[in-house]
Each structure stands twice: as structure tokens, then as C-alpha cells.
Design an enzyme around this catalytic site. Structure first.
Site, PDB file in Angstrom:
ATOM      1  NE  ARG A  47      54.321 -43.119  76.082  1.00  0.00           N
ATOM      2  CZ  ARG A  47      55.507 -43.006  75.473  1.00  0.00           C
ATOM      3  NH1 ARG A  47      56.539 -42.519  76.131  1.00  0.00           N
ATOM      4  NH2 ARG A  47      55.663 -43.392  74.227  1.00  0.00           N
ATOM      5  CG  ASN A  97      42.292   9.591  68.818  1.00  0.00           C
ATOM      6  OD1 ASN A  97      42.853  10.129  69.769  1.00  0.00           O
ATOM      7  ND2 ASN A  97      41.156   8.912  68.934  1.00  0.00           N
ATOM      8  CD  GLN A  98      40.478   4.147  67.715  1.00  0.00           C
ATOM      9  OE1 GLN A  98      40.589   2.969  67.411  1.00  0.00           O
ATOM     10  NE2 GLN A  98      39.293   4.734  67.812  1.00  0.00           N
ATOM     11  CE1 TYR A 128      36.350  12.325  72.649  1.00  0.00           C
ATOM     12  CE2 TYR A 128      35.577  10.439  73.929  1.00  0.00           C
ATOM     13  CZ  TYR A 128      35.973  10.987  72.718  1.00  0.00           C
ATOM     14  OH  TYR A 128      35.986  10.211  71.589  1.00  0.00           O
ATOM     15  CG  ASN A 150      39.836   7.740  65.347  1.00  0.00           C
ATOM     16  OD1 ASN A 150      39.994   8.116  66.502  1.00  0.00           O
ATOM     17  ND2 ASN A 150      38.757   8.020  64.659  1.00  0.00           N
ATOM     18  CG  HIS A 186      30.575   8.759  63.678  1.00  0.00           C
ATOM     19  ND1 HIS A 186      30.105   9.133  64.923  1.00  0.00           N
ATOM     20  CD2 HIS A 186      31.858   8.345  63.880  1.00  0.00           C
ATOM     21  CE1 HIS A 186      31.054   8.970  65.816  1.00  0.00           C
ATOM     22  NE2 HIS A 186      32.123   8.497  65.212  1.00  0.00           N
TER      23      HIS A 186
END
Length: 508
Positions: A282, A413-414, A58, A410, A86
Site C-alpha cells: 500500500r 594541509n588536508q 604548484y 597530510n 609516493h
């Protein structure tokens, strides 16, 4: 906190700390251990050999994100442009140069583990950059923190290639000019190198880590200011009774109480004080103790991020394994950043209420309204209180959590994202606001000493009061206090750092 003028020395391959990120504000002398150098070279050789066999990798042989289904560009240099161009879309103001440099150190730390398969020239190039005062210009907007900090890190890498903008010190200029001034050569990268540089959570880690270090210092400052406030008012330290705090069941609360008791050792209480002090005095062991516990968790989490590997894919030569997964997903730091924002804001609430107590003649130990030497003719800290109110409300409004604001992107994909970068940026900004609140409180305390009949009596409180008195003149005639508030914040940082250094020396 101002960076040291002496270059810090770090060794890649040794465990890193969040304080290392702060040291990146100035030039760093970074060595790489033999084991780390060997791991980087082994990972590099493994990637090159596997790509040579035609194995799909990848980002090296494919497109990016959902376009992984398509082949990438033909040459390694073109594949580098394929990932970077990009992603160079960031907007908004730049991160401070110190943050950008901390992000580069975090990225270098991850890449030096050898599991990203980048070239040793990349590691050497980052080391060379950090030895100078060069910093890439990184815009704040663009990352969802899911495939790492792709957009901000793309801008950083472009600057290292001589594209876009960069800083020398605090001066912004074209990146190619900055490289020449720093004596650096532009980085030459292939596709794996470029993806390894951008595909991690290093901006998130840097922001969160710097926020955590600042928060730890601010908690120590908060304890010092609480003690000075109690001494200035002549409070009896009965609220710090060890048996009382131990019964609460939270060891961090007990620890804060012991620290406050040590700061108030030798105090001479004022006769006629109420049996019970306001909560802003306090209940400080309980509030600051809870803040300390939360900060400890956030610090551990971000330290793990810093010492882990955030990238995809990862390369394991000994197992002949190329592992594609999600180690770039910044959820741990997202939660840590959100928690830090909450902690910093509640400590800010405390500081703002303590300023309010000091300006009120019904609660400030008989002092004048607004701590003025001539109420009506002089207004002393009246504007300072308005600043405190404004600042704490800004902190509250920024406290909306980012770590669950998932919006798919995306091409799905995300499809779930953590927004850790936004959580971390908010935490970093909150830490700066808390410093200013503490600076304002310190100026108010200095003025309370001036207009009151009582001076501090506990030796450690006297030491802090003297440091403030030396730097901040009393307000006899109204004047601008903006610079003195910032100066007081610096004094507090230096005071608690000296205390910490002394405690470490005593422990040795």
C-alpha cells in the site's frame, strides 16, 4: 547490467551523462571536438610558457601537498615520478575493471575541458586506452577524496606507464604485458601531466555515477515487482487512486503511482482481499516516490561532477590566470553517495519484506509455507529468504555516512576532508546488493505463481511473469538457486531497459 557488445561512440566536448560511464565497460570510440582539442592545446601551451618564465606553478615547479614550500625536482620526467611514486601505496582488492575504465573516462572528460594544462598526448593516450579492453588495476583503499583520488589514480597512471598491474577484460596481469596485448604505448608524462591525471575526483565520480544508473534501473525494477506482487495476490489497486496521491503533495509519489497503475491496468482483483493491504504494497508509491526524488538530486549532483573540472591548479590562458584552489574536493559526491546508500537500503528493506510476505501462509494468498510444493520434504525458497535477510542487514550496516567522517591528514594541509570515495564505493556496492535482493524477490514471485491458484492478469505483469517463467524453472525438488537469483536480476534489468527503450521510441 551487461555491457553492449557494440562499441559506444562518444564526443569529448559534448555534455556527458552517467550512462556514458556505464558504456565504458567495453571499448569506446571517442572523438574530440575541434573546440575541445583547441582548448587542450591552448592550456598545454600556456602552462609550458609560464613555467618557462620561472613563474611558480604548484606541482610543476614545487613539491606536493605541505611540501609546496620546497622546490620540486629539476626535470619534467623526474617531477612526474615525484608525484606518482609516493602515492603508489594503495591497498585492498582492485576495483572491478568496468569501474576502473569508467574512472578513466571521467578523468578524460575533465582533462578535455582544457583547464588542466595537460598535454594533448595525455588526452589521446586515454582515448586510445578506452578504445581497447585494457583497464588499470586500482586498489580500493587509499583515498580521502580531498585532493581528488590521489592514491587510486596514481595506481591507474602507473599502469598506463607500464608499471604495476592491469586487466585485459577480466584477466589480471603485469601492466606492461597488458599494454602490449592491447597494442598501447606507455604514457610519457611530465609533472603537470601526472598531477593533472591524479588530482581529481574521477574514481569517486565513476563509482557514484555507476551506482546512480544502477539505482535508477532498480527503482524501475522495484515498481515492476510491486505490480507483479499485487497482481499475484489479487490486490485491488485502490491505493493508487490519483486524487489520494496528489493530496500527498509530492509529485514523484504521484508519478510512481501512475506508473504502478499503468502496470496494473487490466488487473482482475481477488474477491475477499482486506480493505487495506500491508504497507509493503500500500505504501510503495510513497516509498519509491521519495526514493526517486532523492535519486534525482544525487544524479544531478554527480552529472555536474562529471561535466566539471576537478583539478588544481587550473589554467585560464585568456585571463593570463593560474588559479590555485580546491576544485578537487569531493564533497558534493560524498553527500550524493551517502544519500544513494540510504535510498538503496530502504528499497532493499522493501524487497526483503515482500519476500517475507510471500513465504508466510497467513499472508501470501493461501499458498504453502515457503512456497513449497511439499512442505517439510521440499523447502523451496527458505534459503532464499535467509539470503534476503542477510543481504539487507549487510546494506544497513554499510549505511553509516562517510561524507562527514573528516580526519585531518597530510600535516594538516588536508585538515578537513570529505571521504567521497568511500561514500561512492559504498553506494556502488549497495547497488549490487539491491540487484540481488530484487533477483531473489523475482524468483520467489515466480514460485508463488507456480504453487498458487492465481496467475497474473494485468498484461504488463503477465509479460514480466512470462520472462521469469521462461528462464527459471519451478521448484518441484529443492535445488541450488544462487545462479538463478543472479539470472533473475539480469532478466529484471533487461525487462525494464526494454520498457524504457519502448517508451522513448513512443515519445519520438
Amino acid at each position: 547490467m551487461k555491457p553492449s557488445t557494440d562499441p559506444a561512440r562518444l564526443v569529448l566536448g559534448s555534455p556527458s551523462t552517467l550512462r556514458d560511464l556505464e558504456s565504458a565497460a567495453g571499448p569506446l570510440d571517442i572523438e574530440i571536438s575541434a573546440d575541445a582539442a583547441a582548448a587542450v592545446k591552448r592550456g598545454q601551451d600556456f602552462v609550458r610558457s609560464e613555467i618557462g618564465t620561472g613563474r611558480a606553478v604548484y606541482g610543476s615547479t614545487t613539491g606536493f601537498g605541505p611540501l609546496v614550500l620546497f622546490e620540486g625536482r629539476a626535470t619534467a620526467a623526474d617531477q612526474c615520478d615525484n608525484v606518482l611514486q609516493h602515492l603508489t601505496v594503495g591497498q585492498g582488492p582492485d576495483l572491478p575493471p568496468a569501474v576502473a575504465r569508467a574512472a578513466m573516462l571521467a578523468r578524460l572528460t575533465s582533462l578535455s575541458r582544457g583547464l588542466s594544462g595537460v598535454a594533448d598526448t595525455v588526452v589521446d593516450g586515454l582515448r586510445a586506452m578506452l578504445a581497447t579492453d585494457f583497464a588499470p588495476a586500482i586498489p580500493v583503499l587509499g583515498s580521502v577524496g580531498a585532493s581528488g583520488d590521489l592514491v587510486p589514480l596514481a595506481h591507474a597512471v602507473q599502469a598506463l606507464r607500464g608499471n604495476g598491474f592491469a586487466y585485459i577484460g577480466e584477466e589480471r596481469m603485469p601492466a606492461d604485458v597488458a599494454l602490449r596485448r592491447a597494442g598501447l604505448e606507455p604514457l610519457e608524462l611530465d609533472g603537470r601531466d601526472a598531477l593533472g591525471l591524479v588530482n581529481g575526483t574521477s574514481v569517486t565520480t565513476a563509482l557514484c555515477g555507476l551506482a546512480a544508473v544502477s539505482a535508477a534501473r532498480s527503482l524501475r525494477a522495484a515498481s515492476a515487482l510491486v505490480a507483479l506482487l499485487a497482481d499475484v495476490l489479487g490486490c485491488t489497486p485502490a491505493f493508487l487512486e490519483p486524487a489520494l496521491l496528489a493530496a500527498y503533495g509530492h509529485p514523484e509519489v504521484t508519478a510512481v503511482g501512475a506508473d504502478l497503475a499503468a502496470r496494473l491496468a487490466g488487473v482482475v482483483p481477488e474477491e475477499g482481499r482486506p480493505l487495506q493491504e500491508p504497507y509493503s504494497i500500500r505504501c510503495t508509491p510513497q516509498l519509491l516516490g521519495a526514493a526517486s526524488a532523492a535519486l534525482d538530486w544525487a544524479t544531478r549532483t554527480v552529472t555536474r561532477d562529471l561535466n566539471g573540472v576537478s583539478d588544481n591548479p587550473l589554467f585560464f590562458p585568456d585571463e593570463d590566470l593560474i588559479a590555485h584552489g580546491g576544485n578537487f574536493f569531493g564533497q558534493p559526491a560524498a553527500f550524493a553517495g551517502d544519500l544513494l546508500s540510504i535510498v538503496l537500503t530502504q528499497v532493499g528493506n522493501l524487497a526483503e519484506r515482500q519476500v517475507d510476505l510471500l513465504v508466510d501462509p497467513h499472508r501470501n494468498g493461501g499458498r504453502t509455507p515457503m512456497l513449497s510444493p511439499e512442505p517439510g520434504r521440499q523447502h523451496a525458497v527458505q534459503g532464499l529468504q535467509v539470503l534476503s535477510t542477510s543481504t539487507v542487514v549487510a546494506m544497513r550496516r554499510a549505511c553509516v555516512p562517510a561524507g562527514m567522517q573528516s580526519v585531518p591528514t597530510n600535516m594538516h594541509n588536508q585538515d578537513v576532508v570529505p571521504f567521497g570515495t568511500q561514500a561512492a564505493l559504498t553506494a556502488y556496492e549497495q547497488s549490487g546488493k539491491l540487484r540481488l535482493l530484487h533477483g531473489a524477490l523475482a524468483v520467489a514471485l515466480r514460485q508463488a505463481i507456480h504453487v498458487g491458484q492465481r496467475v497474473p492478469t494485468a498484461p504488463r505483469c503477465v509479460a514480466l511473469a512470462e520472462a521469469l517463467i521462461e528462464a527459471v524453472p519451478p521448484i518441484e525438488v529443492d535445488r541450488a538457486l544462487d545462479g538463478e537469483i543472479r539470472l533473475a536480476a539480469d532478466i529484471l534489468d533487461e525487462f525494464v531497459e526494454r520498457e524504457s527503450a519502448g517508451a522513448r521510441e513512443s515519445a519520438v
